[in-house]
Design a protein around this motif. Structure first.
Motif, PDB file in Angstrom:
ATOM      1  N   TRP A   1     -42.312 -29.186 -27.965  1.00 20.19           N
ATOM      2  CA  TRP A   1     -41.447 -29.483 -26.821  1.00 20.19           C
ATOM      3  C   TRP A   1     -41.165 -30.981 -26.709  1.00 20.19           C
ATOM      4  N   GLN A   2     -42.139 -31.818 -27.108  1.00 22.55           N
ATOM      5  CA  GLN A   2     -41.993 -33.252 -26.863  1.00 22.55           C
ATOM      6  C   GLN A   2     -40.832 -33.902 -27.622  1.00 22.55           C
TER       7      GLN A   2
ATOM      8  N   GLY B   1     -33.514 -35.116 -25.264  1.00 24.25           N
ATOM      9  CA  GLY B   1     -32.744 -34.931 -24.029  1.00 24.25           C
ATOM     10  C   GLY B   1     -32.771 -33.532 -23.448  1.00 24.25           C
ATOM     11  N   TYR B   2     -33.459 -32.616 -24.113  1.00 22.53           N
ATOM     12  CA  TYR B   2     -33.525 -31.252 -23.561  1.00 22.53           C
ATOM     13  C   TYR B   2     -34.415 -31.230 -22.321  1.00 22.53           C
ATOM     14  N   ARG B   3     -33.977 -30.489 -21.297  1.00 21.05           N
ATOM     15  CA  ARG B   3     -34.781 -30.324 -20.084  1.00 21.05           C
ATOM     16  C   ARG B   3     -35.077 -28.854 -19.802  1.00 21.05           C
TER      17      ARG B   3
ATOM     18  N   HIS C   1     -48.876 -27.119 -18.117  1.00 20.37           N
ATOM     19  CA  HIS C   1     -49.521 -28.356 -17.665  1.00 20.37           C
ATOM     20  C   HIS C   1     -49.065 -29.571 -18.463  1.00 20.37           C
ATOM     21  N   GLN C   2     -48.534 -29.338 -19.651  1.00 23.20           N
ATOM     22  CA  GLN C   2     -48.018 -30.454 -20.467  1.00 23.20           C
ATOM     23  C   GLN C   2     -46.590 -30.834 -20.085  1.00 23.20           C
ATOM     24  N   LEU C   3     -45.792 -29.839 -19.733  1.00 19.52           N
ATOM     25  CA  LEU C   3     -44.358 -30.093 -19.533  1.00 19.52           C
ATOM     26  C   LEU C   3     -44.116 -31.002 -18.335  1.00 19.52           C
ATOM     27  N   PRO C   4     -43.231 -31.993 -18.480  1.00 19.49           N
ATOM     28  CA  PRO C   4     -42.913 -32.878 -17.349  1.00 19.49           C
ATOM     29  C   PRO C   4     -42.249 -32.106 -16.199  1.00 19.49           C
ATOM     30  N   ASP C   5     -42.327 -32.687 -14.992  1.00 19.78           N
ATOM     31  CA  ASP C   5     -41.826 -32.015 -13.784  1.00 19.78           C
ATOM     32  C   ASP C   5     -40.375 -31.568 -13.883  1.00 19.78           C
ATOM     33  N   ALA C   6     -39.570 -32.347 -14.555  1.00 21.87           N
ATOM     34  CA  ALA C   6     -38.132 -32.056 -14.563  1.00 21.87           C
ATOM     35  C   ALA C   6     -37.730 -30.920 -15.503  1.00 21.87           C
ATOM     36  N   THR C   7     -38.726 -30.267 -16.113  1.00 27.17           N
ATOM     37  CA  THR C   7     -38.336 -29.212 -17.057  1.00 27.17           C
ATOM     38  C   THR C   7     -38.222 -27.841 -16.402  1.00 27.17           C
ATOM     39  N   GLN C   8     -37.385 -27.023 -16.985  1.00 31.27           N
ATOM     40  CA  GLN C   8     -37.264 -25.618 -16.615  1.00 31.27           C
ATOM     41  C   GLN C   8     -37.738 -24.831 -17.821  1.00 31.27           C
ATOM     42  N   LEU C   9     -38.564 -23.821 -17.570  1.00 35.97           N
ATOM     43  CA  LEU C   9     -39.052 -22.998 -18.674  1.00 35.97           C
ATOM     44  C   LEU C   9     -38.541 -21.567 -18.516  1.00 35.97           C
ATOM     45  N   ARG C  10     -38.046 -21.017 -19.626  1.00 37.24           N
ATOM     46  CA  ARG C  10     -37.625 -19.621 -19.689  1.00 37.24           C
ATOM     47  C   ARG C  10     -38.573 -18.898 -20.620  1.00 37.24           C
ATOM     48  N   LEU C  11     -38.988 -17.699 -20.252  1.00 33.51           N
ATOM     49  CA  LEU C  11     -39.859 -16.904 -21.114  1.00 33.51           C
ATOM     50  C   LEU C  11     -39.063 -15.716 -21.612  1.00 33.51           C
ATOM     51  N   ASP C  12     -39.082 -15.485 -22.911  1.00 35.30           N
ATOM     52  CA  ASP C  12     -38.300 -14.376 -23.467  1.00 35.30           C
ATOM     53  C   ASP C  12     -39.209 -13.404 -24.198  1.00 35.30           C
ATOM     54  N   ALA C  13     -39.327 -12.194 -23.644  1.00 37.56           N
ATOM     55  CA  ALA C  13     -40.216 -11.187 -24.232  1.00 37.56           C
ATOM     56  C   ALA C  13     -39.497 -10.284 -25.229  1.00 37.56           C
ATOM     57  N   ASN C  14     -38.192 -10.395 -25.336  1.00 38.23           N
ATOM     58  CA  ASN C  14     -37.417  -9.524 -26.240  1.00 38.23           C
ATOM     59  C   ASN C  14     -37.809  -8.047 -26.101  1.00 38.23           C
TER      60      ASN C  14
ATOM     61  N   PRO D   1     -47.669 -23.681 -11.170  1.00 41.59           N
ATOM     62  CA  PRO D   1     -47.247 -24.913 -10.492  1.00 41.59           C
ATOM     63  C   PRO D   1     -45.841 -25.372 -10.913  1.00 41.59           C
ATOM     64  N   ARG D   2     -45.371 -24.878 -12.009  1.00 41.76           N
ATOM     65  CA  ARG D   2     -44.054 -25.283 -12.524  1.00 41.76           C
ATOM     66  C   ARG D   2     -43.046 -24.185 -12.243  1.00 41.76           C
ATOM     67  N   ASN D   3     -41.808 -24.566 -11.955  1.00 48.31           N
ATOM     68  CA  ASN D   3     -40.771 -23.569 -11.739  1.00 48.31           C
ATOM     69  C   ASN D   3     -40.436 -22.852 -13.049  1.00 48.31           C
ATOM     70  N   ILE D   4     -40.646 -21.563 -13.058  1.00 48.34           N
ATOM     71  CA  ILE D   4     -40.233 -20.758 -14.223  1.00 48.34           C
ATOM     72  C   ILE D   4     -38.825 -20.278 -13.918  1.00 48.34           C
TER      73      ILE D   4
END
Ligand code: MG
Length: 303
Positions: free
Chosen positions: A124-125, A131-133, A156-169, A188-191
């Motif tokens: 991710w880093q 520039g990906y968020r 816990h690693q991802l910075p606050d400004a990130t959005q995470l999507r989970l894809d289970a297919n 704690p992070r917005n999924i």
């Protein structure tokens, strides 16, 4: 209006295989379509099927191209059957390309696909630095206990400004989907959303999940074609729809449908070449809600 028509198959190997719950994918095969109008203007389109995702096979698309004459008409293009959605997209976008496209796709935010498993923690880093968020991570690939642990580290690693999507297919059981959604709610992070937790045939269970949790759920495999999109909408799906322009079918009919209803859409790649990508991004620029990053950040797999 008549067009001169030609086509050629094209193959490209991923530098890193794409691993999903459907298996390992190493080579992208497609067909490049060329149309030339009476003024000598060219338009290109791409037919990039993913049969295991619900489109026609590459062989069926090739058969269709082979049986066409070298001169075709608008009627040929607009009467391609619904059983060939990737062909509908390829031919219509080649035709639209003849006129030049009025939409700018440069303003679109992009989502980057992380590799499955623990490799996401190292990847991710550099993508963040590019520039990906918004990141998407595939789940349902390894045992759930292992993935939940990686997930814990990742959020816990991802910075606050990130959005995470989970894809289970579509690869989770109902119980595992509930476990994931509970983890997401207490995270704690917005999924941003969970994509296709269950199989296509389990629509009513996904509808129930979407009504029981605050975490948004997106349908992807369930809406791979326009007919499925219309059907899930009719059955009351209020969540997100993932649109893969390359295989959904006719772009003009997609436009009509999106203009008739207020839908929350996420546009996504089918690992097409720059030809199909350009046409898909034009459609996204036109129809995608501005707050939803488009899933075209896949350079990692080509470079
Ligand atoms: Mg998906």
């Amino acid at each position: 209006m008549g067009y001169k028509f030609s086509f050629r198959p094209h193959s490209q190997r991923f530098t890193r295989p794409v691993i999903t719950n459907h298996g390992v994918w190493e080579i992208r095969d497609c067909i490049i379509v060329h149309l030339m109008d009476e003024q000598g203007t060219s338009g290109w389109g791409e037919i990039a099927p993913i049969s295991w995702f619900g489109s026609e096979t590459l062989a069926a698309a090739l058969d269709f191209c082979h049986q066409l004459p070298t001169e075709i008409t608008e009627e040929t293009i607009f009467s391609i059957p619904d059983s060939l959605p990737a062909c509908q997209f390829g031919f219509e976008s080649a035709r639209e390309g003849l006129g030049g496209n009025p939409y700018q796709c440069t303003h679109l935010p992009y989502s980057a696909l992380l590799p499955a498993g623990a490799a996401a923690l190292n990847q991710w880093q550099p993508l963040w630095e590019q520039g990906y968020r918004t990141f998407k991570w595939k789940i349902g690939v390894q045992a759930i206990a292992q993935e939940l642990e990686i997930f814990h580290h990742l959020i816990h690693q991802l910075p606050d400004a990130t959005q995470l999507r989970l894809d289970a297919n579509g690869g989770l059981s109902y119980e595992d989907a509930r476990l994931w959604l509970e983890r997401c709610e207490n995270c704690p992070r917005n999924i941003e959303f969970m994509e296709q937790p269950l199989g296509v045939e389990e629509f009513s269970q996904m509808l129930a999940l979407s009504q029981s949790y605050n975490v948004a759920i997106a349908l992807d495999e369930s809406v791979s074609t326009l007919k499925q999109l219309e059907s899930c909408h009719r059955q009351g799906w209020q969540g997100i729809f993932v649109i893969k322009p390359g295989i959904i079918g006719s772009p003009s009919r997609l436009r009509e449908f999106c203009h008739a209803y207020q839908l929350d859409l996420v546009f996504s790649s089918v690992f097409e070449t720059s030809v199909g990508r350009q046409a898909a991004l034009q459609l996204a620029a036109e129809l995608s809600p501005p707050h939803r990053a488009v899933g075209f950040g896949i350079n990692y797999f080509w470079m």
